[in-house]
Design a protein around this motif. Structure first.
Motif, mmCIF file in Angstrom:
data_model
loop_
_atom_site.group_PDB
_atom_site.id
_atom_site.type_symbol
_atom_site.label_atom_id
_atom_site.label_comp_id
_atom_site.label_asym_id
_atom_site.label_seq_id
_atom_site.Cartn_x
_atom_site.Cartn_y
_atom_site.Cartn_z
ATOM 1 N N THR A 85 68.864 79.788 29.364
ATOM 2 C CA THR A 85 67.999 79.111 28.405
ATOM 3 C C THR A 85 67.216 80.142 27.597
ATOM 4 O O THR A 85 67.214 81.334 27.935
ATOM 5 C CB THR A 85 67.000 78.204 29.152
ATOM 6 N N PRO A 86 66.504 79.726 26.532
ATOM 7 C CA PRO A 86 65.619 80.661 25.841
ATOM 8 C C PRO A 86 64.590 81.288 26.779
ATOM 9 O O PRO A 86 64.194 80.688 27.789
ATOM 10 C CB PRO A 86 64.952 79.777 24.773
ATOM 11 N N ASN A 87 64.151 82.489 26.451
ATOM 12 C CA ASN A 87 63.309 83.310 27.330
ATOM 13 C C ASN A 87 62.093 82.585 27.888
ATOM 14 O O ASN A 87 61.731 82.756 29.050
ATOM 15 C CB ASN A 87 62.813 84.545 26.567
ATOM 16 N N ILE A 88 61.443 81.770 27.056
ATOM 17 C CA ILE A 88 60.163 81.199 27.427
ATOM 18 C C ILE A 88 60.248 80.304 28.656
ATOM 19 O O ILE A 88 59.259 80.118 29.370
ATOM 20 C CB ILE A 88 59.556 80.408 26.222
ATOM 21 N N GLU A 99 61.619 78.223 44.839
ATOM 22 C CA GLU A 99 60.734 77.528 45.775
ATOM 23 C C GLU A 99 61.471 76.473 46.589
ATOM 24 O O GLU A 99 60.987 76.061 47.648
ATOM 25 C CB GLU A 99 59.567 76.899 45.016
ATOM 26 N N LYS A 100 62.652 76.063 46.113
ATOM 27 C CA LYS A 100 63.485 75.133 46.879
ATOM 28 C C LYS A 100 64.596 75.848 47.649
ATOM 29 O O LYS A 100 65.520 75.219 48.157
ATOM 30 C CB LYS A 100 64.100 74.094 45.934
ATOM 31 N N GLY A 101 64.501 77.178 47.724
ATOM 32 C CA GLY A 101 65.432 77.936 48.553
ATOM 33 C C GLY A 101 66.776 78.220 47.932
ATOM 34 O O GLY A 101 67.759 78.435 48.648
ATOM 35 N N ILE A 102 66.845 78.271 46.597
ATOM 36 C CA ILE A 102 68.116 78.490 45.901
ATOM 37 C C ILE A 102 68.090 79.834 45.178
ATOM 38 O O ILE A 102 67.151 80.128 44.428
ATOM 39 C CB ILE A 102 68.387 77.348 44.904
ATOM 40 N N ASN A 103 69.116 80.668 45.407
ATOM 41 C CA ASN A 103 69.237 81.966 44.743
ATOM 42 C C ASN A 103 69.418 81.767 43.239
ATOM 43 O O ASN A 103 69.878 80.713 42.784
ATOM 44 C CB ASN A 103 70.433 82.738 45.302
ATOM 45 N N VAL A 104 69.094 82.805 42.471
ATOM 46 C CA VAL A 104 69.051 82.686 41.018
ATOM 47 C C VAL A 104 69.803 83.824 40.345
ATOM 48 O O VAL A 104 69.702 84.985 40.758
ATOM 49 C CB VAL A 104 67.583 82.681 40.528
ATOM 50 N N ALA A 105 70.558 83.474 39.290
ATOM 51 C CA ALA A 105 71.075 84.457 38.333
ATOM 52 C C ALA A 105 70.480 84.092 36.987
ATOM 53 O O ALA A 105 70.645 82.962 36.520
ATOM 54 C CB ALA A 105 72.594 84.427 38.280
ATOM 55 N N CYS A 106 69.770 85.028 36.357
ATOM 56 C CA CYS A 106 69.008 84.712 35.153
ATOM 57 C C CYS A 106 69.346 85.659 34.012
ATOM 58 O O CYS A 106 69.489 86.870 34.220
ATOM 59 C CB CYS A 106 67.507 84.784 35.449
ATOM 60 N N GLU A 107 69.471 85.100 32.825
ATOM 61 C CA GLU A 107 69.635 85.920 31.629
ATOM 62 C C GLU A 107 68.428 86.843 31.457
ATOM 63 O O GLU A 107 67.328 86.558 31.920
ATOM 64 C CB GLU A 107 69.777 85.033 30.389
ATOM 65 N N LYS A 108 68.657 87.940 30.760
ATOM 66 C CA LYS A 108 67.545 88.839 30.453
ATOM 67 C C LYS A 108 66.927 88.441 29.126
ATOM 68 O O LYS A 108 67.599 87.783 28.317
ATOM 69 C CB LYS A 108 67.996 90.305 30.475
ATOM 70 N N PRO A 109 65.663 88.804 28.861
ATOM 71 C CA PRO A 109 64.723 89.356 29.838
ATOM 72 C C PRO A 109 64.358 88.309 30.877
ATOM 73 O O PRO A 109 64.414 87.108 30.615
ATOM 74 C CB PRO A 109 63.513 89.733 28.969
ATOM 75 N N ARG A 184 65.413 83.039 18.785
ATOM 76 C CA ARG A 184 65.069 84.415 19.154
ATOM 77 C C ARG A 184 63.892 84.962 18.339
ATOM 78 O O ARG A 184 63.157 85.828 18.808
ATOM 79 C CB ARG A 184 66.282 85.339 18.988
ATOM 80 N N LEU A 185 63.725 84.474 17.129
ATOM 81 C CA LEU A 185 62.658 84.961 16.265
ATOM 82 C C LEU A 185 61.430 84.058 16.283
ATOM 83 O O LEU A 185 60.488 84.271 15.518
ATOM 84 C CB LEU A 185 63.186 85.108 14.838
ATOM 85 N N ASP A 186 61.440 83.084 17.177
ATOM 86 C CA ASP A 186 60.320 82.152 17.320
ATOM 87 C C ASP A 186 59.517 82.527 18.569
ATOM 88 O O ASP A 186 60.013 82.382 19.689
ATOM 89 C CB ASP A 186 60.863 80.730 17.444
ATOM 90 N N PRO A 187 58.292 83.015 18.411
ATOM 91 C CA PRO A 187 57.502 83.425 19.587
ATOM 92 C C PRO A 187 57.301 82.321 20.610
ATOM 93 O O PRO A 187 57.152 82.603 21.803
ATOM 94 C CB PRO A 187 56.156 83.849 18.975
ATOM 95 N N SER A 188 57.339 81.057 20.178
ATOM 96 C CA SER A 188 57.148 79.953 21.119
ATOM 97 C C SER A 188 58.358 79.766 22.030
ATOM 98 O O SER A 188 58.261 79.101 23.068
ATOM 99 C CB SER A 188 56.873 78.650 20.366
ATOM 100 N N GLN A 189 59.499 80.358 21.676
ATOM 101 C CA GLN A 189 60.695 80.266 22.512
ATOM 102 C C GLN A 189 61.125 81.620 23.072
ATOM 103 O O GLN A 189 61.649 81.699 24.181
ATOM 104 C CB GLN A 189 61.858 79.681 21.711
ATOM 105 N N SER A 190 60.904 82.685 22.302
ATOM 106 C CA SER A 190 61.382 84.012 22.685
ATOM 107 C C SER A 190 60.324 84.840 23.402
ATOM 108 O O SER A 190 60.664 85.762 24.152
ATOM 109 C CB SER A 190 61.851 84.761 21.439
ATOM 110 N N GLY A 191 59.044 84.536 23.181
ATOM 111 C CA GLY A 191 57.979 85.372 23.714
ATOM 112 C C GLY A 191 57.469 86.324 22.654
ATOM 113 O O GLY A 191 57.647 86.089 21.455
ATOM 114 N N LEU A 192 56.865 87.414 23.069
ATOM 115 C CA LEU A 192 56.183 88.317 22.144
ATOM 116 C C LEU A 192 57.078 89.382 21.519
ATOM 117 O O LEU A 192 56.618 90.196 20.730
ATOM 118 C CB LEU A 192 55.015 88.997 22.863
ATOM 119 N N SER A 193 58.361 89.379 21.881
ATOM 120 C CA SER A 193 59.262 90.424 21.390
ATOM 121 C C SER A 193 60.638 89.848 21.102
ATOM 122 O O SER A 193 61.109 88.955 21.809
ATOM 123 C CB SER A 193 59.367 91.550 22.417
#
Length: 364
Positions: A85-88, A99-109, A184-193
C-alpha cells in the motif's frame, strides 16, 4: 512441516504493477500460496484480483481491519502478510498483523517516521515474529558475491563509494495523469519524502549491505525541480563513514531519458567493484593492471524480476526453518529484515534534517 506456507496481501490490486511483482515472485518460488486479501479500497477490484488468483470469496475483505480479525481467528492462520500500500498506511497495517501473531513482508520504506519503525521492531521482537522489508536489489545473485569480495579484503580497505539511482519519469508534471506519481508526491499518502524515501532507501540499503559500515554523518540537498510539487524529485547526499571512508549518493527522478539506472562503484585501496541494474547479473572487479568479470546467467522472469524472486525465497526459507524449530530472528535472518527498515527510516529522516538545516548532521 507439511504443505505450503499461506499468505495474504493488503494492497496491490490487478492494476498495481508492484502487487503483481510480489505475487509472481512468490509463485515462482513455489512454497507459499496466496489465500486471502484486501487488495483495494474498491471492493470490486479486490474481487477481480481474488478471482484471478483463485482466492475463495469469504477470504476477500473490504478493509484490512476486517481481514486481520478474520484471518487471525483461523487455525492455522496465514504464515505472513504482504503489505503493498502507499507508505502512510504501512505502520498501522503492519502493527495490526504483528499484534495478531502474523509475520510481515512490507514494501519500502517501512514507515513514514523512525519512531513508527522502531515501534514495529519492538513488537516484532517481543512476539518473535519476522518482518521482511522488500529491498529486492540486494537479492540479485552477484550482490552477495560482491559482499564476500569486500569482506575478504580482495579490493583492500574501502575508501570511497559512488552510488546513483536515476529515473526520468517525473521530469514532467504527471500528478493528474499517473496514479503512481499522484500518491508518491502527496505528503498525505507518501509521508515527508518522495525521491529519498522511494529510491534513496534502495541506495542506502545496498551500500550498507555491501560495505557493512556505520554512517557517522551526512549532508543532503533535496530539490523540487518541477513546481508546484510539495516533495523532492532530486536528492544528493554526501556521507562520512565512521572509519573514514566517504560516499556520495545521487538519486533523481527528473533525469530526463533515464529509466531505472541504479548503479554503484566501490573503490578500495587495492581495487574497485562496479555494478549496474542494466546488467544486474554482472559484477566488474577492477585492479590497477587487471580486470575480472563475474557473470551469472540472466533469467527473464514473467511479471517480476530475479531480485524479488530471490528475496522471497530467502524469506520463505527462514519462515520454514523457524517453523521447524530453528532459531531465526530479525537479527540473524538471511533476508532484509526490519533492522534494515529501521536504518532506512533513520537515513531518510537524517537527510530531511540536513536539508532543512543546510548543514552536516550526525547520524547517531
Amino acid at each position: 512441516m507439511d504443505g505450503q506456507l499461506t499468505y495474504g496481501m493488503v494492497g496491490g490490486a490487478l492494476d498495481s504493477m508492484i502487487g503483481e511483482s510480489h505475487r509472481n515472485a512468490i509463485l515462482l518460488d513455489g512454497r507459499a500460496k496466496i489465500v486471502s486479501g484486501c487488495f483495494s479500497r474498491n471492493f470490486k477490484k479486490t474481487l477481480l484480483t481474488g478471482q484471478k488468483w483463485k482466492i475463495k470469496r469469504d477470504r476477500l475483505y473490504r478493509d484490512y481491519q476486517q481481514m486481520v480479525i478474520e484471518e487471525s481467528r483461523r487455525k492455522p492462520k496465514i504464515d505472513f502478510v504482504v503489505i503493498a500500500t502507499p507508505n502512510i498506511s504501512h505502520y498501522e497495517i503492519a502493527k495490526a498483523f504483528l499484534e495478531k501473531g502474523i509475520n510481515v513482508a512490507c514494501e519500502k520504506p517501512l514507515t513514514t517516521t523512525l519512531q513508527e519503525a522502531e515501534h514495529l521492531k519492538k513488537i516484532a521482537n517481543q512476539l518473535d515474529l519476522l518482518v521482511c522489508v522488500t529491498y529486492s536489489y540486494t537479492a540479485f545473485p552477484v550482490i552477495p558475491i560482491a559482499r564476500k569480495i569486500i569482506r575478504s579484503g580482495e579490493i583492500g580497505s574501502i575508501r570511497m563509494v559512488n552510488a546513483q539511482y536515476l529515473q526520468g519519469w517525473l521530469a514532467k508534471p504527471l500528478e493528474n495523469e499517473n496514479k503512481q506519481s499522484n500518491w508518491r508526491l502527496d505528503p498525505s499518502q507518501s509521508g515527508l519524502s518522495n525521491t529519498t524515501a522511494d529510491i534513496g532507501s534502495h541506495v542506502e540499503n545496498m551500500i550498507s549491505y555491501l560495505i557493512e559500515k556505520d554512517i557517522q554523518s551526512l549532508c543532503a540537498k533535496l530539490d523540487t525541480f518541477v513546481k508546484p510539487r510539495k516533495l523532492e524529485d532530486n536528492s544528493i547526499v554526501m556521507v562520512n563513514f565512521k572509519d573514514g571512508a566517504r560516499g556520495i549518493y545521487c538519486m533523481s527522478q527528473i533525469a530526463m531519458g533515464e529509466k531505472n539506472n541504479f548503479n554503484f562503484s566501490i573503490y578500495g585501496s587495492k581495487g574497485s567493484l562496479k555494478w549496474s541494474y542494466e546488467h544486474a547479473n554482472t559484477l566488474n572487479i577492477i585492479f590497477e593492471d587487471s580486470y575480472k568479470l563475474i557473470k551469472k546467467e540472466d533469467k527473464i522472469l514473467d511479471g517480476t524480476n530475479e531480485g524479488f524472486k530471490n528475496l522471497y525465497s530467502l524469506f520463505i526459507t527462514d519462515l520454514i526453518n523457524k517453523k521447524n524449530g530453528k532459531k531465526i530472528t530479525n537479527s540473524n535472518a538471511h533476508f532484509q529484515s526490519i533492522n534494515s527498515g529501521v536504518r532506512g527510516m533513520k537515513f531518510i529522516e537524517k537527510c530531511l534534517e540536513s536539508n532543512k538545516k543546510g548543514t552536516w548532521v550526525k547520524f547517531n
